[in-house]
Design an enzyme around this catalytic site. Structure first.
Site, PDB file in Angstrom:
ATOM      1  N   ARG A 147      48.567  52.037  78.044  1.00 36.62           N
ATOM      2  CA  ARG A 147      47.423  51.666  78.887  1.00 36.62           C
ATOM      3  C   ARG A 147      47.970  51.195  80.228  1.00 36.62           C
ATOM      4  O   ARG A 147      49.102  50.713  80.322  1.00 36.62           O
ATOM      5  CB  ARG A 147      46.596  50.548  78.243  1.00 36.62           C
TER       6      ARG A 147
ATOM      7  N   LYS B 230      46.442  45.106  73.594  1.00 37.77           N
ATOM      8  CA  LYS B 230      45.205  44.349  73.475  1.00 37.77           C
ATOM      9  C   LYS B 230      45.300  43.348  72.328  1.00 37.77           C
ATOM     10  O   LYS B 230      45.922  43.626  71.301  1.00 37.77           O
ATOM     11  CB  LYS B 230      44.027  45.298  73.224  1.00 37.77           C
TER      12      LYS B 230
ATOM     13  N   HIS C 151      44.397  56.513  82.259  1.00 39.77           N
ATOM     14  CA  HIS C 151      43.919  56.684  80.889  1.00 39.77           C
ATOM     15  C   HIS C 151      43.861  58.160  80.503  1.00 39.77           C
ATOM     16  O   HIS C 151      43.915  58.497  79.315  1.00 39.77           O
ATOM     17  CB  HIS C 151      42.550  56.026  80.708  1.00 39.77           C
TER      18      HIS C 151
ATOM     19  N   ARG D 137      47.056  58.842  78.941  1.00 44.21           N
ATOM     20  CA  ARG D 137      47.070  58.290  77.578  1.00 44.21           C
ATOM     21  C   ARG D 137      46.346  59.238  76.625  1.00 44.21           C
ATOM     22  O   ARG D 137      46.817  59.505  75.512  1.00 44.21           O
ATOM     23  CB  ARG D 137      46.417  56.908  77.582  1.00 44.21           C
TER      24      ARG D 137
ATOM     25  N   HIS E 217      45.847  51.359  68.203  1.00 44.70           N
ATOM     26  CA  HIS E 217      44.454  51.227  67.791  1.00 44.70           C
ATOM     27  C   HIS E 217      44.371  50.419  66.503  1.00 44.70           C
ATOM     28  O   HIS E 217      45.125  50.658  65.559  1.00 44.70           O
ATOM     29  CB  HIS E 217      43.823  52.606  67.553  1.00 44.70           C
TER      30      HIS E 217
ATOM     31  N   TYR F  74      40.399  62.038  68.847  1.00 45.01           N
ATOM     32  CA  TYR F  74      41.369  63.035  69.300  1.00 45.01           C
ATOM     33  C   TYR F  74      41.425  64.234  68.359  1.00 45.01           C
ATOM     34  O   TYR F  74      41.938  65.282  68.740  1.00 45.01           O
ATOM     35  CB  TYR F  74      42.743  62.392  69.442  1.00 45.01           C
TER      36      TYR F  74
END
Length: 332
Positions: free
Chosen positions: A160, A190, A267, A270, A293, A302
């Site tokens: 990110r 995150k 992004h 990414r 994730h 994806y």
């Protein structure tokens, strides 16, 4: 939203209850003029629908709301647009409840149709590799080395933009860093969760070159000297840590200079990383870990990109993908 396109006729009367509610929210929320107009339009739509159904505003039931939602959806109103209208209606009926004019909120459990989740935009493999390999010998060597290293990490590691910004030159408890010898990026993602991402040979070479160029550049008037041991891995020309906005701008410019049809943002690289790894490995769990994730459902988007890739390959290569239709007499 085009206010003029949805505005009702000037002679359209406003229901007294709606007038009282609008006066209330204008005072309580100090609405901007445009926001107040949108509130008014949404509530006038409610008044019109209730009148067409021959039902008073205070007698509207959830069944009415659901029917009107279905009507708006069939007329082409987007799920997001309907959700905004329902939000305004919900607030109106909450106020009616506080005023003792209704016993329940008919909009409370009614939701807008779910809008189809757009697929993330990813580059083709050729475009991504072209951008990562793009070189401008005539450009400022310092900027060229830095921007090339950023692209390699964004595409090669699926980072990110915030994770890229947070990287330090040396190991840190508070920031991520890149271990060039091990070929690993220790990323603080995150939720302050750490993960280790492999760094490919091309990215290691680009980072090594960037650190050498950065350390060798002499200070200029008004510019801070950038030392090789300085905390931030990616800095601007004044020696301070780069911002997300500056990285977006530099990447957009670089993609256009490279001749890509679509301006690229961090992004998108990414997304490209995830899509291309999944196409090659089909390892959804592995891609989940690489991206950081928490839920596998976030990564599953994806698989839709991967299916599109397979569908294009089928259409281009399979002999049964494009059969010519024969007439009854056997002619083509």
């Amino acid at each position: 939203m085009n206010v003029e396109a949805i505005a009702p006729p000037a002679a359209s009367p406003i229901d007294p209850l709606v007038q009282r509610y609008l006066a209330h929210v204008r005072f309580e929320k100090r609405l901007a003029e445009r926001t107040a107009l949108l509130y008014t339009l949404d509530l006038e739509k409610l008044v019109l629908l209730a009148a067409q159904a021959d039902v008073a505003l205070t007698a509207v039931q959830a069944s009415h709301i659901r029917r009107w939602v279905a009507q708006m959806h069939s007329q082409g109103r987007s799920g997001r647009g309907i959700a905004l209208i329902l939000s305004g209606w919900r607030g109106f009926y909450s106020w009616l409840g506080r005023e003792g004019l209704v016993t329940c909120n008919p909009v409370l459990d009614v939701h807008a149709p779910k809008a189809p989740k757009p697929l993330p935009k990813a580059l083709s493999v050729d475009d991504a590799v072209h951008l990562a390999s793009f070189d401008q010998p005539e450009a400022d060597a310092w900027l060229e080395a830095r921007d090339a290293a950023m692209v390699e990490l964004l595409y090669g590691g699926g980072l990110r933009v915030g994770e890229l910004i947070g990287l330090n030159v040396q190991a840190s408890d508070q920031h991520g860093w890149v271990d060039l010898q091990a070929g690993e990026a220790h990323v603080l993602g995150k939720g302050s969760k750490w993960r280790i991402v492999p760094v490919g040979q091309k990215a290691v070479q680009a980072l090594t070159h960037w650190l050498c160029v950065r350390a060798a550049r002499p200070p200029r008037p008004g510019r801070l000297a950038v030392q090789p041991q300085q905390a931030a891995l990616f800095v601007g020309q004044r020696g301070t840590r780069l911002t997300a906005q500056s990285i977006w701008q530099r990447l957009r410019l670089r993609s256009l200079q490279a001749g890509l049809a679509t301006p690229v943002h961090p992004h998108m690289l990414r997304h490209s990383f995830a899509s291309h790894v999944l196409q090659s490995s089909s390892d959804l769990r592995g891609v989940q870990e690489l991206l950081g994730h928490v839920n596998i459902s976030t990564t599953q988007v994806y698989t839709r990109l991967d299916f599109q890739h397979l569908a294009r390959a089928y259409d281009a290569a399979h002999p049964r993908a494009h059969l010519k239709v024969q007439d009854d007499d056997g002619s083509k």
